[in-house]
Design an enzyme around this catalytic site. Structure first.
Site, PDB file in Angstrom:
ATOM      1  N   ALA A   1      86.366 -11.209  91.109  1.00  0.00           N
ATOM      2  CA  ALA A   1      85.663 -11.270  92.397  1.00  0.00           C
ATOM      3  C   ALA A   1      84.812 -10.021  92.602  1.00  0.00           C
ATOM      4  CB  ALA A   1      86.660 -11.413  93.539  1.00  0.00           C
TER       5      ALA A   1
ATOM      6  N   LYS B   1      83.932 -14.351  55.891  1.00  0.00           N
ATOM      7  CA  LYS B   1      82.682 -15.113  55.858  1.00  0.00           C
ATOM      8  C   LYS B   1      82.755 -16.137  56.989  1.00  0.00           C
ATOM      9  CE  LYS B   1      79.283 -17.010  52.754  1.00  0.00           C
ATOM     10  NZ  LYS B   1      78.862 -18.167  53.548  1.00  0.00           N
TER      11      LYS B   1
ATOM     12  N   GLU C   1      76.646 -13.241  62.855  1.00  0.00           N
ATOM     13  CA  GLU C   1      76.879 -14.677  62.886  1.00  0.00           C
ATOM     14  C   GLU C   1      77.179 -15.133  64.313  1.00  0.00           C
ATOM     15  OE1 GLU C   1      76.546 -15.870  59.871  1.00  0.00           O
ATOM     16  OE2 GLU C   1      77.605 -17.788  59.720  1.00  0.00           O
TER      17      GLU C   1
HETATM   18  S1  IVH Z   1      75.894 -10.644  54.828  1.00  0.00           S
HETATM   19  C1  IVH Z   1      74.290  -9.926  51.962  1.00  0.00           C
HETATM   20  N1  IVH Z   1      78.285 -11.022  55.826  1.00  0.00           N
HETATM   21  O1  IVH Z   1      76.628 -16.264  55.000  1.00  0.00           O
HETATM   22  C2  IVH Z   1      73.341 -10.343  52.986  1.00  0.00           C
HETATM   23  N2  IVH Z   1      76.837 -12.902  55.698  1.00  0.00           N
HETATM   24  O2  IVH Z   1      75.284 -16.871  52.385  1.00  0.00           O
HETATM   25  C3  IVH Z   1      73.686 -11.633  53.603  1.00  0.00           C
HETATM   26  N3  IVH Z   1      77.813 -14.986  56.586  1.00  0.00           N
HETATM   27  O3  IVH Z   1      73.330 -16.521  56.108  1.00  0.00           O
HETATM   28  C4  IVH Z   1      74.449 -11.623  54.847  1.00  0.00           C
HETATM   29  N4  IVH Z   1      79.736 -14.123  57.174  1.00  0.00           N
HETATM   30  O4  IVH Z   1      75.149 -16.692  57.855  1.00  0.00           O
HETATM   31  C5  IVH Z   1      77.119 -11.603  55.508  1.00  0.00           C
HETATM   32  N5  IVH Z   1      80.424 -11.198  56.724  1.00  0.00           N
HETATM   33  C6  IVH Z   1      79.253 -11.760  56.388  1.00  0.00           C
HETATM   34  C7  IVH Z   1      79.004 -13.122  56.627  1.00  0.00           C
HETATM   35  C8  IVH Z   1      77.776 -13.670  56.251  1.00  0.00           C
HETATM   36  C9  IVH Z   1      79.000 -15.218  57.155  1.00  0.00           C
HETATM   37  C10 IVH Z   1      76.793 -16.026  56.363  1.00  0.00           C
HETATM   38  C11 IVH Z   1      75.437 -15.693  56.909  1.00  0.00           C
HETATM   39  C12 IVH Z   1      74.473 -15.822  55.765  1.00  0.00           C
HETATM   40  C13 IVH Z   1      75.282 -16.570  54.749  1.00  0.00           C
HETATM   41  C14 IVH Z   1      74.867 -16.042  53.393  1.00  0.00           C
END
Ligand code: IVH
Length: 688
Positions: free
Chosen positions: A40, A127, A184
């Site tokens: 609030a 990831k 992300e």
């Molecule tokens: S680093 C190394 N870190 O994975 C430069 N990407 O295959 C690339 N992703 O498009 C990004 N978790 O959407 C990175 N801890 C993470 C990640 C990550 C998910 C995704 C991201 C990227 C795709 C690359």
């Protein structure tokens, strides 16, 4: 500084202070999960800022929290050329130690390190299964957010990204010319489930998985709709940087981003020294074991060379950096065949069609059943026996059929129909108007409903009664040993040991876990009661707001509506539940059996008497220069005042704008105080 001092300052300074305060509280609430003021109070500060900005539109800045949901419905998104391309990560299919060793060997070879050179350090992280976004901050202020697109050119989705409460509109402690943060955008599993549940209740199309739901929200052309889709964010890297020297390692970079107010996932590690590759595999395994318990989907883990100078030396080949690799986990979606459609009766009597499946390995376990939710979902997805379907299993949520693979139906199969009588107790099955669910009308007469109520109460996230599983509950209910929740605590070892296949030892273990479960917390207890629409999150909000069960049991719908995220449906449901004498009786009896939890005084609820317009009645007439009628009314009410439609001796102030009519004449006649908008704003600030 006190509120009074704050309002004595020039408006510009007031607005800046309010913005800083609100941004700080939002960071604590959304990122740190440690709210520092009652909701609030936050709303009150927010409304003060809104009022100031309404009176002085020139004060509105890009980092103002009032600007999170703003802008108009777009025709499409503008292309954004990335200053630094957005890369993807190579996937290593070998998830054994050999996979990590091969990556390490490759890195060492590229760096021309010999065996005698020291080990390379790696940063390991998750990831996330969402979509990559580039956030562009100039002089510390979020100016643009773009999708990855093809890596070279993405789309400008700034309007939608601004609605994500976790993303700071201004970075803390840095005002570098340019800092692009990459990360992300994702949807938490609980937010996804709740969103789909809402969609289902409205008979609207559901989303296949959190990633699709997040992607849809980010690419939503109407920012108001995007704002209603609950999105989250994790930062994991950088794009263009000007005027700032990033720390020398990736792990320190993530710490720095976190210190700037960005959400960074806590599940990360640095694999040190000679244990490098094996440390990475250990991380992969440890996260794999935790995967189901994470609040969001991941599809693997990522290892990155920790030193940024080494990353630069390694560079990239065709869109993939040589310094990073992903180790995946089993997919959370798989194809299988529907062998039959069964009906399950739930805790609230809801009949759920469940697909019996040809066993399939999904998300790390073998799945043989998947929910079809309700008849309408089943029809919308056009599922029939014999169809090849996509099954999703993520986290500890029930596996579901997300869709049918077209053109794979073997031959004619009749459509599925809901039974007219409950398959468990034979009571009539009904579907109320505007409801998508069919329900058994048997209530607690229906053994299925009694069983589910017990299982819900006993589950890990509720009372956590270890050992009270499906089979035992079947025995207790079918044997009429337990009919109500409190009767659980009245079981003796004798009664238990008398059950079929129940060894003395297991009976004693169950007694011990029943005893242990008595020391619980208010959110667990509330959730365990199984009040419709009260999930874990709502139970926590209620406990935090009220502090004590008696206050919740006696709360009016209005008081319940004051709890964050409690809307009319939830408030009604809680009220209805506690209006039933037998439900209050259950709570009393459970307490009498020794179930207890620590209580507190509830959130420091603002004393209404301290509000500037407490007990005052105002009348609005004519058109105000900046505030609409509704805005003015909301501000007055937030300040504790009432707005009346007619002028009388009891009116304290009349606020008059352009073309004010007879109400203004009447006010003059009665000798009442008449204010303009500026006067109203002063009043709201408590200056008058
Ligand atoms: S680093 C190394 N870190 O994975 C430069 N990407 O295959 C690339 N992703 O498009 C990004 N978790 O959407 C990175 N801890 C993470 C990640 C990550 C998910 C995704 C991201 C990227 C795709 C690359």
């Amino acid at each position: 500084m006190s509120q009074e001092d704050l309002f004595a300052a020039p408006v510009q300074e007031q607005a800046a202070r309010l913005r800083a305060q609100l941004n700080e509280h939002a960071h604590r609430y959304h990122v740190l999960d440690e709210p520092s003021i009652p909701d609030a109070e936050y709303d009150r500060l927010f409304q003060s800022l809104q009022a100031l900005e309404a009176a002085h539109p020139e004060l509105i800045t890009a980092d103002s929290p009032t600007q999170r949901v703003s802008g108009s419905v777009l025709d499409g998104f503008q292309p954004v050329r990335h200053a630094v391309p957005m890369l993807s990560i190579r996937t290593e299919t070998d998830t054994e130690a050999s996979g990590a060793e091969a990556f390490d060997a490759r890195v060492r070879r590229e760096l021309e390190l010999s065996e005698s050179d020291p080990a390379v350090q790696y940063a390991a992280e998750l990831k996330f299964d969402g979509l990559a976004i580039n956030l562009r901050y100039e002089h510390g202020v979020l100016l643009q957010a773009a999708t990855r697109g093809d890596g070279e050119t993405g789309e400008d989705v700034t309007q939608n990204i601004r609605t994500i409460g976790q993303i700071p509109l201004r970075l803390q402690g840095v005002s570098a010319e340019v800092i692009e943060v990459r990360g992300e955008v994702y949807m938490r599993r609980d937010d996804f489930e709740a969103l789909n549940e809402r969609q289902r209740e409205q008979g609207a199309k559901t989303f296949v998985n959190p990633r699709n739901a997040a992607a849809g929200a980010v690419r939503q052309l109407d920012p108001a709709i995007a704002a209603q889709r609950p999105l989250s964010f994790f930062a994991y890297g950088l794009g263009e940087v000007r005027g700032w020297a990033p720390p020398p390692t990736h792990s320190a970079l993530l710490d720095a981003l976190s210190a700037m107010g960005l959400p960074v996932c806590a599940e990360r590690a640095v694999a040190e020294g000679a244990s490098g590759p094996s440390g990475l595999v250990a991380f992969h395994q440890a996260i794999g074991a935790q995967r189901d318990q994470l609040p969001f989907d991941i599809d693997g883990v990522v290892y990155k060379v920790n030193r940024r100078d080494l990353q630069e030396r390694l560079g990239f080949v065709t869109r993939e950096p040589r310094w990073a690799v992903a180790h995946k986990y089993p997919a959370q979606e798989q194809l299988t065949v529907v062998e039959g459609i069964d009906i399950q009766v739930g805790r609230t009597g809801k009949l759920t069609p469940v697909a019996r499946l040809k066993p399939v390995f999904v998300g790390g376990v073998t799945v043989t059943n998947a929910t079809l939710h309700n008849l309408f979902e089943l029809r919308r997805k056009r599922v029939r026996v014999g169809d090849t379907v996509i099954v999703r299993r993520a986290g500890d949520v029930i596996p579901e059929v997300v869709g049918v693979v077209p053109g794979q139906r073997p031959s004619y199969v009749p459509n599925f129909h809901m039974p007219r009588a409950c398959p468990v107790c034979g009571s009539a099955v009904v579907r109320e108007r505007d409801e998508v669910n069919h329900r058994c009308t048997g209530g607690l007469y229906c053994a299925a409903q009694r069983k589910q109520a017990l299982l819900h109460f006993a589950q890990r996230r509720a009372m956590d009664i270890e050992g009270l599983g499906d089979k035992l509950v079947d025995q207790l209910v079918d044997g009429e040993v337990v009919r109500t929740l409190p009767e659980l605590y009245k079981l003796g070892v004798m009664k238990l040991a008398a059950l079929d296949r129940m060894a003395d030892k297991s009976a004693q273990n169950l007694m011990a876990s029943l005893e242990k479960s008595k020391h619980t917390t208010l959110p667990r207890f509330l959730f365990g009661l199984g009040i419709r629409h009260v999930g874990e999150a709502t139970a926590k909000d209620l406990a935090r707001h009220f502090g004590q069960i008696d206050r919740i049991m006696d709360a009016t719908e209005e008081q319940l509506l004051a709890v964050r995220d409690v809307g009319p449906i939830v408030a009604r449901s809680i009220r209805t539940f506690f209006e039933q004498p037998h439900n209050r009786e259950v709570v009393e009896q459970l307490r009498a059996c020794g179930v207890s939890w620590p209580e507190h005084d509830g959130a420091a609820v603002l004393d209404p008497e301290t509000l500037p317009l407490h007990g005052k009645t105002l009348v609005l007439t004519g058109t105000l220069p900046t505030l609409s009628r509704d805005e003015a009314k909301a501000l007055i009410e937030a300040a504790g005042g009432k707005v009346s439609g007619s002028v009388s001796k009891k009116t304290h102030w009349v606020v008059a704008g352009e073309e004010a009519g007879s109400k203004l004449d009447k006010a003059r006649e009665l000798g009442l105080s008449v204010l303009d908008e500026a006067g109203l704003l002063m009043l709201l600030r408590g200056d008058a």
